[in-house]
Design a protein around this motif. Structure first.
Motif, PDB file in Angstrom:
ATOM      1  N   HIS A  69       0.842  -1.225  -0.005  1.00  0.00           N
ATOM      2  CA  HIS A  69       0.054  -0.186  -0.057  1.00  0.00           C
ATOM      3  C   HIS A  69       0.882   1.376  -0.102  1.00  0.00           C
ATOM      4  CE1 HIS A  69      -3.766  -2.140   1.650  1.00  0.00           C
ATOM      5  NE2 HIS A  69      -3.733  -2.080   0.459  1.00  0.00           N
ATOM      6  N   HIS A  70       2.014   1.096  -0.059  1.00  0.00           N
ATOM      7  CA  HIS A  70       2.909   2.559   0.147  1.00  0.00           C
ATOM      8  C   HIS A  70       2.783   3.259  -1.166  1.00  0.00           C
ATOM      9  CE1 HIS A  70       5.704   2.112   3.568  1.00  0.00           C
ATOM     10  NE2 HIS A  70       6.118   1.054   3.124  1.00  0.00           N
ATOM     11  N   GLY A  71       2.474   2.772  -2.224  1.00  0.00           N
ATOM     12  CA  GLY A  71       2.300   3.469  -3.352  1.00  0.00           C
ATOM     13  C   GLY A  71       1.044   4.476  -3.111  1.00  0.00           C
ATOM     14  N   THR A  72      -0.170   3.634  -2.821  1.00  0.00           N
ATOM     15  CA  THR A  72      -1.499   4.448  -2.664  1.00  0.00           C
ATOM     16  C   THR A  72      -1.135   5.668  -1.457  1.00  0.00           C
ATOM     17  OG1 THR A  72      -2.738   2.465  -3.007  1.00  0.00           O
ATOM     18  CG2 THR A  72      -3.747   3.944  -2.016  1.00  0.00           C
ATOM     19  N   ILE A  73      -0.581   5.168  -0.523  1.00  0.00           N
ATOM     20  CA  ILE A  73      -0.264   6.238   0.494  1.00  0.00           C
ATOM     21  C   ILE A  73       0.337   7.286  -0.015  1.00  0.00           C
ATOM     22  CG2 ILE A  73       0.507   6.559   2.824  1.00  0.00           C
ATOM     23  CD1 ILE A  73       0.474   3.535   3.118  1.00  0.00           C
ATOM     24  N   HIS A  74       1.589   7.144  -0.690  1.00  0.00           N
ATOM     25  CA  HIS A  74       2.323   8.154  -1.319  1.00  0.00           C
ATOM     26  C   HIS A  74       1.414   9.105  -2.402  1.00  0.00           C
ATOM     27  CE1 HIS A  74       6.448   5.995  -1.380  1.00  0.00           C
ATOM     28  NE2 HIS A  74       5.886   6.310  -0.275  1.00  0.00           N
ATOM     29  N   ARG A  75       0.529   8.656  -2.996  1.00  0.00           N
ATOM     30  CA  ARG A  75      -0.370   9.582  -3.982  1.00  0.00           C
ATOM     31  C   ARG A  75      -1.222  10.437  -2.952  1.00  0.00           C
ATOM     32  NH1 ARG A  75      -2.367   9.833  -8.841  1.00  0.00           N
ATOM     33  NH2 ARG A  75      -4.079  11.049  -8.965  1.00  0.00           N
ATOM     34  N   VAL A 127      -6.186   2.088   3.487  1.00  0.00           N
ATOM     35  CA  VAL A 127      -6.643   2.311   2.003  1.00  0.00           C
ATOM     36  C   VAL A 127      -6.865   1.097   1.372  1.00  0.00           C
ATOM     37  CG1 VAL A 127      -5.059   4.454   2.111  1.00  0.00           C
ATOM     38  CG2 VAL A 127      -3.771   2.197   1.739  1.00  0.00           C
ATOM     39  N   ASN A 128      -7.561   0.064   2.112  1.00  0.00           N
ATOM     40  CA  ASN A 128      -7.999  -1.144   1.402  1.00  0.00           C
ATOM     41  C   ASN A 128      -9.197  -1.279   0.797  1.00  0.00           C
ATOM     42  OD1 ASN A 128      -9.129  -0.711   4.359  1.00  0.00           O
ATOM     43  ND2 ASN A 128      -9.904  -2.773   3.977  1.00  0.00           N
ATOM     44  N   SER A 129      -9.830  -0.142   0.949  1.00  0.00           N
ATOM     45  CA  SER A 129     -11.281   0.178  -0.090  1.00  0.00           C
ATOM     46  C   SER A 129     -11.610   1.318  -0.296  1.00  0.00           C
ATOM     47  CB  SER A 129     -12.175  -0.501   1.012  1.00  0.00           C
ATOM     48  OG  SER A 129     -12.720   0.538   1.988  1.00  0.00           O
ATOM     49  N   PRO A 130     -12.345   1.397  -1.109  1.00  0.00           N
ATOM     50  CA  PRO A 130     -12.617   2.934  -1.567  1.00  0.00           C
ATOM     51  C   PRO A 130     -13.300   3.818  -0.298  1.00  0.00           C
ATOM     52  CG  PRO A 130     -13.438   1.209  -3.316  1.00  0.00           C
ATOM     53  CD  PRO A 130     -13.035   0.452  -2.030  1.00  0.00           C
ATOM     54  N   LYS A 131     -14.029   3.312   0.234  1.00  0.00           N
ATOM     55  CA  LYS A 131     -14.593   4.037   1.431  1.00  0.00           C
ATOM     56  C   LYS A 131     -13.644   4.630   2.385  1.00  0.00           C
ATOM     57  CE  LYS A 131     -17.719   3.770   5.162  1.00  0.00           C
ATOM     58  NZ  LYS A 131     -16.764   3.950   6.441  1.00  0.00           N
ATOM     59  N   LEU A 147      -9.941   4.679   1.563  1.00  0.00           N
ATOM     60  CA  LEU A 147      -9.366   5.434   0.922  1.00  0.00           C
ATOM     61  C   LEU A 147      -9.625   6.890   0.925  1.00  0.00           C
ATOM     62  CD1 LEU A 147      -7.433   4.699  -2.122  1.00  0.00           C
ATOM     63  CD2 LEU A 147      -8.390   6.924  -2.178  1.00  0.00           C
ATOM     64  N   MET A 148     -11.013   7.207   0.689  1.00  0.00           N
ATOM     65  CA  MET A 148     -11.472   8.469   0.509  1.00  0.00           C
ATOM     66  C   MET A 148     -11.482   9.141   2.076  1.00  0.00           C
ATOM     67  SD  MET A 148     -12.019   9.028  -2.343  1.00  0.00           S
ATOM     68  CE  MET A 148     -12.775  10.779  -2.077  1.00  0.00           C
ATOM     69  N   ASP A 149     -11.773   8.132   3.173  1.00  0.00           N
ATOM     70  CA  ASP A 149     -11.547   8.955   4.475  1.00  0.00           C
ATOM     71  C   ASP A 149     -10.115   9.245   4.832  1.00  0.00           C
ATOM     72  OD1 ASP A 149     -12.851   9.311   7.138  1.00  0.00           O
ATOM     73  OD2 ASP A 149     -11.265   7.940   7.929  1.00  0.00           O
ATOM     74  N   ALA A 150      -9.147   8.265   4.222  1.00  0.00           N
ATOM     75  CA  ALA A 150      -7.772   8.523   4.458  1.00  0.00           C
ATOM     76  C   ALA A 150      -7.267   9.935   3.901  1.00  0.00           C
ATOM     77  CB  ALA A 150      -6.940   7.194   4.207  1.00  0.00           C
ATOM     78  N   LYS A 151      -7.680   9.968   2.496  1.00  0.00           N
ATOM     79  CA  LYS A 151      -7.577  11.301   1.857  1.00  0.00           C
ATOM     80  C   LYS A 151      -7.851  12.387   2.669  1.00  0.00           C
ATOM     81  CE  LYS A 151      -8.246  13.693  -2.500  1.00  0.00           C
ATOM     82  NZ  LYS A 151      -8.871  13.569  -3.832  1.00  0.00           N
ATOM     83  N   LYS A 152      -9.069  12.360   3.445  1.00  0.00           N
ATOM     84  CA  LYS A 152      -9.856  13.585   3.907  1.00  0.00           C
ATOM     85  C   LYS A 152      -8.835  13.681   5.372  1.00  0.00           C
ATOM     86  CE  LYS A 152     -14.085  14.630   6.632  1.00  0.00           C
ATOM     87  NZ  LYS A 152     -15.092  14.052   7.067  1.00  0.00           N
ATOM     88  N   SER A 201       0.814  16.889  14.281  1.00  0.00           N
ATOM     89  CA  SER A 201      -0.375  15.926  13.655  1.00  0.00           C
ATOM     90  C   SER A 201       0.212  14.643  13.238  1.00  0.00           C
ATOM     91  CB  SER A 201      -1.065  16.618  12.573  1.00  0.00           C
ATOM     92  OG  SER A 201      -0.060  17.064  11.478  1.00  0.00           O
ATOM     93  N   PHE A 202      -0.469  13.757  13.635  1.00  0.00           N
ATOM     94  CA  PHE A 202       0.007  12.270  13.332  1.00  0.00           C
ATOM     95  C   PHE A 202      -1.045  11.496  12.404  1.00  0.00           C
ATOM     96  CE2 PHE A 202       0.159   7.740  15.110  1.00  0.00           C
ATOM     97  CZ  PHE A 202       1.314   7.547  14.997  1.00  0.00           C
ATOM     98  N   ILE A 203      -0.597  10.791  11.331  1.00  0.00           N
ATOM     99  CA  ILE A 203      -1.657  10.044  10.954  1.00  0.00           C
ATOM    100  C   ILE A 203      -0.942   8.543  10.619  1.00  0.00           C
ATOM    101  CG2 ILE A 203      -2.558   9.218   8.451  1.00  0.00           C
ATOM    102  CD1 ILE A 203      -4.015  11.727   9.418  1.00  0.00           C
ATOM    103  N   GLU A 204      -1.627   7.431  11.396  1.00  0.00           N
ATOM    104  CA  GLU A 204      -1.311   6.088  11.205  1.00  0.00           C
ATOM    105  C   GLU A 204      -2.115   5.330  10.077  1.00  0.00           C
ATOM    106  OE1 GLU A 204      -1.675   2.054  13.923  1.00  0.00           O
ATOM    107  OE2 GLU A 204      -1.688   3.969  14.804  1.00  0.00           O
ATOM    108  N   VAL A 205      -1.318   4.770   9.298  1.00  0.00           N
ATOM    109  CA  VAL A 205      -2.059   4.110   7.916  1.00  0.00           C
ATOM    110  C   VAL A 205      -1.712   2.749   8.247  1.00  0.00           C
ATOM    111  CG1 VAL A 205      -2.398   4.146   5.573  1.00  0.00           C
ATOM    112  CG2 VAL A 205      -1.587   6.201   6.645  1.00  0.00           C
ATOM    113  N   LEU A 206      -2.977   1.745   8.335  1.00  0.00           N
ATOM    114  CA  LEU A 206      -2.866   0.440   8.211  1.00  0.00           C
ATOM    115  C   LEU A 206      -2.536   0.065   6.629  1.00  0.00           C
ATOM    116  CD1 LEU A 206      -5.694  -0.674  10.527  1.00  0.00           C
ATOM    117  CD2 LEU A 206      -3.504   0.095  11.160  1.00  0.00           C
ATOM    118  N   SER A 207      -1.331  -0.848   6.490  1.00  0.00           N
ATOM    119  CA  SER A 207      -1.200  -1.071   5.228  1.00  0.00           C
ATOM    120  C   SER A 207      -0.865  -2.626   5.039  1.00  0.00           C
ATOM    121  CB  SER A 207       0.105  -0.698   4.997  1.00  0.00           C
ATOM    122  OG  SER A 207       0.910  -0.693   3.865  1.00  0.00           O
ATOM    123  N   ALA A 208      -0.990  -3.071   3.889  1.00  0.00           N
ATOM    124  CA  ALA A 208      -0.753  -4.557   3.572  1.00  0.00           C
ATOM    125  C   ALA A 208       0.888  -4.866   3.258  1.00  0.00           C
ATOM    126  CB  ALA A 208      -1.282  -5.018   2.608  1.00  0.00           C
TER     127      ALA A 208
END
Length: 247
Positions: free
Chosen positions: A23-29, A178-182, A184-189, A205-212
């Motif tokens: 999921h790194h690429g998605t998070i990068h975007r 970022v495992n689903s469209p829903k 992912l959109m919340d992660a973006k927000k 500010s701190f964002i933890e992202v669950l990743s595969a």
């Protein structure tokens, strides 16, 4: 024909080297889209840690400083204090931030440093052989816990978003996926909220992202993606844990 989707200006036009299903690429975007949204590309400095997250400099079209293992938040503190006009963020994995970098992240957060920290949690040391990390789930098998993590011996996985939210200096803390469209959109927000805190000078500010991590989990990409939405999300609950300015 109108173009409705394109590469963010803050991302380089390069081919990814990450494993299939990572999921790194998605998070990068999502991070790059936030940089573009706030128009801070020309004054952004990223701080890369050790691990798969170190490749930050190969994908983002911004200045990047490479920090020793676990020290990204300490290096970022120095960068921000020396150049307060710049936008500074760190991008770290769980083996880096929650293990060798525990002291650095806790004290930077407690001081309320005006930084944005991205914490990619894939419950393992992704680059160095899939060893057990502080976030490895109970029962999860890794190269250093071949029989599964033992809570009685190894303790429970650390929930960093909740831990840091308790500190006085933290302005914003959230966990996303970022495992689903829903999701992912919340992660973006939430990522854009975290950036807004720094843009407006409101604090840490701190964002933890669950990743595969299909490779080290021994799963195919589809199964790994599903695990993020089930087993991982059941223990590491998604949500906003602190939002002092109510952005």
């Amino acid at each position: 024909m109108q173009q409705v989707f394109k590469r963010p200006a803050s991302l380089k036009d390069v081919q990814t080297h990450f494993c299939s299903g990572c999921h790194h690429g998605t998070i990068h975007r999502l991070v790059a889209e936030a940089i573009d949204k706030f128009g801070v590309q020309d004054r952004t400095i990223g701080v890369a840690s050790v691990g798969c997250s170190v490749f930050l400099y190969g994908y983002f079209d911004v200045d990047v400083v490479e920090a020793p293992h676990g020290r990204a938040s300490a290096v970022a503190t120095g960068v921000k204090r020396a150049k307060p006009e710049n936008f500074v963020f760190t991008y770290q994995g769980d083996g880096d931030l929650a293990a060798i970098g525990t002291a650095e992240i806790i004290h930077a957060a407690n001081r309320g440093e005006d930084l944005t920290v991205f914490f990619v949690n894939n419950t393992t040391y992704g680059m160095t052989g899939g060893q057990m990390a502080p976030t490895t789930l109970v029962g999860q098998k890794t190269s250093t816990s071949p029989y599964g993590r033992n809570k009685a011996k190894d303790g429970a996985p650390i929930r960093m978003a909740e831990l840091l939210a308790q500190l006085e200096g933290v302005a914003f803390s959230a966990r996303v996926a970022v495992n689903s469209p829903k999701n992912l959109m919340d992660a973006k927000k939430q990522i854009q909220k975290a950036f807004q805190y720094q843009v407006e000078g409101k604090g840490f500010s701190f964002i933890e992202v669950l990743s595969a991590c299909p490779t080290n989990w021994g799963m195919n990409p589809l199964a790994a993606n599903e695990r993020v939405g089930t087993e991982m999300s059941e223990y590491f609950k998604l949500g906003v844990y602190k939002n002092t300015a109510n952005l």
